[in-house]
Design a protein around this motif. Structure first.
Motif, PDB file in Angstrom:
ATOM      1  N   ALA A  77      -7.869  -2.056   5.897  1.00 33.15           N
ATOM      2  CA  ALA A  77      -9.142  -1.387   6.183  1.00 33.15           C
ATOM      3  C   ALA A  77      -9.277  -0.073   5.429  1.00 33.15           C
ATOM      4  CB  ALA A  77      -9.299  -1.145   7.679  1.00 33.15           C
ATOM      5  N   GLN A  78      -8.156   0.509   4.969  1.00 30.57           N
ATOM      6  CA  GLN A  78      -8.181   1.795   4.281  1.00 30.57           C
ATOM      7  C   GLN A  78      -8.301   1.661   2.763  1.00 30.57           C
ATOM      8  OE1 GLN A  78      -4.322   3.080   5.752  1.00 30.57           O
ATOM      9  NE2 GLN A  78      -5.289   4.470   7.206  1.00 30.57           N
ATOM     10  N   LEU A 124      -9.643   0.016  -5.786  1.00 29.28           N
ATOM     11  CA  LEU A 124      -8.395  -0.748  -5.795  1.00 29.28           C
ATOM     12  C   LEU A 124      -8.548  -2.162  -5.254  1.00 29.28           C
ATOM     13  CD1 LEU A 124      -5.886   1.953  -4.446  1.00 29.28           C
ATOM     14  CD2 LEU A 124      -6.258   1.275  -6.828  1.00 29.28           C
ATOM     15  N   ILE A 125      -9.709  -2.483  -4.696  1.00 27.51           N
ATOM     16  CA  ILE A 125      -9.852  -3.743  -3.994  1.00 27.51           C
ATOM     17  C   ILE A 125      -9.670  -4.946  -4.917  1.00 27.51           C
ATOM     18  CG2 ILE A 125     -12.375  -3.807  -4.209  1.00 27.51           C
ATOM     19  CD1 ILE A 125     -10.297  -4.973  -1.168  1.00 27.51           C
ATOM     20  N   ASP A 126     -10.228  -4.900  -6.123  1.00 27.96           N
ATOM     21  CA  ASP A 126     -10.085  -6.029  -7.044  1.00 27.96           C
ATOM     22  C   ASP A 126      -8.631  -6.229  -7.448  1.00 27.96           C
ATOM     23  OD1 ASP A 126     -12.717  -6.702  -6.989  1.00 27.96           O
ATOM     24  OD2 ASP A 126     -13.265  -5.677  -8.838  1.00 27.96           O
ATOM     25  N   LEU A 155       0.788  -1.231   0.000  1.00 24.69           N
ATOM     26  CA  LEU A 155       0.000   0.000   0.000  1.00 24.69           C
ATOM     27  C   LEU A 155       0.821   1.282   0.000  1.00 24.69           C
ATOM     28  CD1 LEU A 155      -2.673  -1.132   2.627  1.00 24.69           C
ATOM     29  CD2 LEU A 155      -2.919  -1.117   0.146  1.00 24.69           C
ATOM     30  N   ARG A 156       2.145   1.168   0.217  1.00 24.21           N
ATOM     31  CA  ARG A 156       2.966   2.375   0.307  1.00 24.21           C
ATOM     32  C   ARG A 156       2.822   3.293  -0.909  1.00 24.21           C
ATOM     33  NH1 ARG A 156       7.582   0.135   1.271  1.00 24.21           N
ATOM     34  NH2 ARG A 156       7.579   0.368   3.527  1.00 24.21           N
ATOM     35  N   PRO A 157       2.809   2.786  -2.140  1.00 27.42           N
ATOM     36  CA  PRO A 157       2.650   3.703  -3.286  1.00 27.42           C
ATOM     37  C   PRO A 157       1.341   4.484  -3.287  1.00 27.42           C
ATOM     38  CG  PRO A 157       3.425   1.534  -4.005  1.00 27.42           C
ATOM     39  CD  PRO A 157       3.017   1.396  -2.577  1.00 27.42           C
ATOM     40  N   TYR A 158       0.355   4.004  -2.532  1.00 25.80           N
ATOM     41  CA  TYR A 158      -0.946   4.658  -2.493  1.00 25.80           C
ATOM     42  C   TYR A 158      -1.122   5.482  -1.205  1.00 25.80           C
ATOM     43  CZ  TYR A 158      -1.749   1.192  -6.133  1.00 25.80           C
ATOM     44  OH  TYR A 158      -1.640   0.415  -7.265  1.00 25.80           O
TER      45      TYR A 158
END
Length: 509
Positions: free
Chosen positions: A434-435, A440-442, A425-428
């Motif tokens: 949970a965030q 992006l979930i798929d 998740l760092r790039p986002y």
């Protein structure tokens, strides 16, 4: 004679730079203060005059005018005392303007000239650094808190006389050394997960919730272990990063909850307000808004025991903070935004007496049960990532002599899952599953055909909302991370779905 010095104030949990202007001229000997001031700031005139006199300064009787600018920002607290005293001394000619031009002064003055502890040191110092202020004088007891912001000259002062001698070069104060951030975890806990006997599903669900920072609701009879497990959650949470620690300490510093000599906070918050709490204390507010419990739980846990004993309107007020991760409170003098990205742990009984569906012990009728359960609305329940039913403890589990898994073992698995999430998740600019936003979930789940079919089947068959299915997918992603799986499988989806206790017409299913 006119002079000015720099000071600071709080706006919510962020700092602001305030310019303190002093003008000393001939006229009636008065001490006027202007600039949208709260009563405690106006009282500074008496504190400053007494502190100056008791510190050995003899001031000729003149007209003194103090202006705190900008005039449209409300000033409150006693943080301006030191800067006002220095501005007055400069205007009387005791100190030249060049010696104070690049220095920011913070501190409350006692009548004898001692400098007392203030709240909000960290956010003000952090804001000052961003605005290229290099030298800051703070109360001695606040020096550690300020020294965690690197790249600044921080001086801790005990009294007004000491600051004066430092500025004029008579006796220089010792510059505080920057404090290196150390994120080693403090292991001093009085409780451990090994104390919890049985309740394997409850402990498994709690592990998943902590691994992804998911909100979770425990529903079960009294004595089943809901509170016992919740109070052991701090023992399995990962250590704070430097950035998270600064965020949390800013909130606590602005609330006056950072202890002298403590510096940055090392543990994630674990807040447990009583169910009699007011809306203002929970959400935040006041004439000049202060952070509430939801903000004090930022990057940590907000545990609401006896959840359905809270007033219904207070429960509903939490819907927006849970969804947005921040809360904005508007007042006439401006808007205040407080961060509140917390993990919500709620525990409740299934009925007023607590024993439903054990009809041999439950004395509540169906109307009472429905009325009780309806205190939590559909939209609020939908915002809980995981909702589980906690069963009554069995005798064989309660007195089983086998050793239960320790907090250290559970935490090790959670740390591995957290590291996977951080790297993904760092790039986002996100930290936990949970965030994850819906778009992006798929991508993060890596579904194949059979997983997509199962996802559609769950959505249709159980009439899930868009938010409900998204919560299931996020929890499934966390379960996959605990299994060190790159993609989410059907097994992960099914397990995530089992943690979705629902209420239909005031009844559990």
């Amino acid at each position: 004679m006119y002079n000015k010095v720099l000071s600071g104030t709080l706006h919510g949990v962020e700092g602001r730079i305030i310019t303190v202007e002093a003008d000393v001229s001939d006229g009636l000997p008065v001490f006027n203060m202007v600039g949208f001031l709260a009563s405690e700031v106006r009282e500074a005139s008496d504190r400053v005059r007494s502190a100056l006199r008791n510190s050995g300064f003899c001031l000729a009787p003149k007209k003194i005018t103090i202006n705190l600018s900008p005039a449209d920002v409300r000033k409150e607290g006693s943080v301006f005392d030191l800067s006002i005293a220095i501005a007055v001394l400069a205007s009387y000619g005791y100190i030249s303007q060049e010696l104070i031009a690049e220095t920011l002064f913070l501190g409350e003055l006692a009548l004898n000239g001692d400098i007392r502890t203030i709240r909000g040191t960290l956010p003000i110092v952090d804001y000052a650094k961003k605005h290229n202020i290099k030298k800051i004088i703070v109360p001695y007891s606040n020096r550690k808190e300020a020294s965690f912001i690197s790249g600044l000259e921080i001086y801790g002062a005990d009294n007004l006389k000491q600051v004066f001698e430092h500025l004029v070069g008579e006796k220089e104060m010792t510059k505080e050394s920057p404090i290196e951030w150390n994120n080693e975890r403090e292991e001093e806990f009085d409780v451990d997960f090994s104390d919890v006997k049985g309740q394997q599903m409850l402990k498994r669900a709690t592990e998943i919730a902590v691994a992804g920072m998911h909100n979770i609701l425990f529903v079960g009879p009294p004595g089943a272990g809901k509170s016992m497990v919740a109070k052991r959650i701090p023992t399995i949470m990962p250590a704070l990063s430097y950035e998270e620690s600064v965020e949390i300490t800013k909130i606590y510093s602005a609330s006056g909850l950072v202890q002298p000599e403590e510096g940055l906070m090392k543990r994630r918050p674990f807040r447990t307000p009583h169910h009699s709490i007011t809306a203002q204390a929970l959400i935040g507010g006041g004439n000049v808004p202060k952070p509430g419990e939801v903000s004090l739980a930022h990057r940590g846990v907000l545990f609401l025991d006896e959840f359905l004993e809270f007033q219904k309107d207070i429960i509903e007020m939490m819907r927006q903070p849970i969804e947005d991760g921040k809360i904005t409170i508007a007042r006439l003098q401006g808007s205040y935004t407080f961060p509140c990205e917390f993990m919500l742990i709620a525990a409740t009984n299934p009925c007023p007496c607590g024993y439903y569906p054990d009809l041999s012990r439950c004395k509540c009728n169906q109307l009472q049960i429905r009325r009780y359960l309806k205190k939590i609305s559909g939209p609020m329940l939908d915002r809980m990532d995981m909702n589980i039913s906690v069963k009554k403890m069995e005798h064989k589990d309660l007195f089983d002599e086998r050793l239960e898994e320790t907090s250290a073992c559970i935490r090790e698995r959670i740390l591995r899952a957290h590291n996977i999430q951080i790297n993904r998740l760092r790039p986002y600019h996100l930290l936990y599953n949970a965030q994850i936003p819906a778009n992006l979930i798929d991508i993060f789940c890596g579904f194949e055909k059979k997983e997509n079919q199962l996802k559609e089947e769950l959505f249709r068959k159980y009439d899930l909302s868009a938010r409900g299915i998204l919560k299931i997918l996020k929890v499934a992603r966390t379960i996959a991370d605990l299994d060190a799986s790159e993609r989410v499988t059907c097994d992960h989806l099914w397990e995530a779905f089992t943690y979705r206790l629902d209420f239909v017409g005031g009844e559990m299913r």
